[in-house]
Design an enzyme around this catalytic site. Structure first.
Site, mmCIF file in Angstrom:
data_model
loop_
_atom_site.group_PDB
_atom_site.id
_atom_site.type_symbol
_atom_site.label_atom_id
_atom_site.label_comp_id
_atom_site.label_asym_id
_atom_site.label_seq_id
_atom_site.Cartn_x
_atom_site.Cartn_y
_atom_site.Cartn_z
ATOM 1 C CE1 TYR A 138 -3.415 -2.487 0.033
ATOM 2 C CE2 TYR A 138 -3.878 -2.018 2.336
ATOM 3 C CZ TYR A 138 -4.050 -2.855 1.261
ATOM 4 O OH TYR A 138 -5.066 -3.506 1.456
ATOM 5 N N PRO A 157 -17.492 -4.248 1.045
ATOM 6 C CG PRO A 157 -17.187 -3.368 3.384
ATOM 7 C CD PRO A 157 -16.304 -3.488 2.372
#
Length: 294
Positions: free
Chosen positions: A63, A218
């Site tokens: 990242y 999600p």
């Protein structure tokens, strides 16, 4: 199995569940968005997250080419004993590759990625690493299509050596998860939401085996052309009825899929951080659940 926190008075957003033998709040924090922006607000947000009860933080060395891990270390090291850090392996930074990455699937590369994470985070052991096996992934070079059993053996060796506390799998189907069960799988990370239930069979196997389910996306994919949970009329109607935001309703629906479900929503906004954590207080009654299921 959902656990009760009887040892301290820290807030536990969403309640408690188990991850690799550790008790964590069911709503944690995914740090990927901290690739961007300045150091100071990122460090402040991480510290606030822990103060608000976040004790499960998901990161990766790739990242921001190590930027996120550096910010985690600057914000929290020495890490509070109750905080569980989870990283990812199976890829590594490559400025010329797609999304700035390239596969790193060979056993020696898995070990090297663990060691790099340990160094940049300032740890002697990672609580959990999640691994994406790419041997079935289209476009992966031949030298990166490694036998899954060889990869599992390396993950077990890393665990036995004490470099990791446990390992999870990502982007896997039922057959892959079933094959890996004898090695001891701590968690599974697949895409899953109200608008993408393609991993429902994997979730069901996790329920049967007591494996933590830690879905990404999600609230739907980050891709602009793909559906978003918050755009669904039933979600918006439920939010208005419950006095919640559409995103909170979407997160609450995922939490309701099983007590072993853990969420790691990410944000760079302190207001949005609080909104995500408050999703653990949203109760979806039978009528709302029926409307969402339809």
């Amino acid at each position: 199995m959902t656990l009760r926190n009887t040892t301290n008075t820290r807030p536990n957003p969403g309640g408690l569940a188990s991850l690799a033998g550790r008790s964590v709040a069911r709503i944690g924090y995914g740090a990927m968005q901290l690739e961007h922006g300045d150091d100071e607000p990122a460090i402040a947000l991480l510290r606030q997250a822990v103060e608000l009860g976040v004790d499960h933080i998901d990161t990766a060395e790739f990242y921001g080419a190590g930027r996120v891990n550096a910010r985690l270390r600057a914000a929290l090291h020495p890490y509070p004993e109750h905080v569980v850090l989870v990283s990812k392996i199976g890829a590594t930074t490559d400025p010329g590759g797609p999304y700035g990455l390239r596969p790193a699937q060979q056993p020696a590369e898995l070990r090297a990625e663990v060691e790099t994470n340990l160094r940049t985070l300032g740890l002697e052991r990672l609580d959990v690493v999640n691994f994406y096996p790419m041997y079935r992934t289209p476009g992966v070079p031949a030298d990166q299509r490694i036998d899954f059993d060889d990869q599992l053996a390396e993950l077990v060796a890393l665990r036995d050596a004490g470099l990791i506390g446990g390992f999870g799998l990502s982007h896997v189907d039922v057959d892959q998860l079933q094959h890996a069960l004898p090695a001891g799988v701590a968690c599974v990370q697949n895409a899953y939401s109200l608008v993408d239930r393609s991993s429902e069979p994997v979730l069901e196997l996790c329920r049967e085996q007591g494996i933590a389910w830690v879905p990404y996306f999600p609230l739907g994919s980050a891709s602009p052309e793909l559906p978003k949970v918050a755009d669904r009329p039933a979600v918006r109607e439920a939010a208005a009825r419950l006095g919640a935001t559409p995103s909170q309703v979407g997160l609450a629906w995922v939490l309701a899929r099983g007590p072993q479900t853990l969420l790691i929503p990410g944000t760079r906004s302190t207001d949005h951080l609080q909104e995500n954590l408050d999703a653990g207080d949203v109760v979806l009654d039978d009528e709302v659940m029926a409307a969402l299921e339809e």
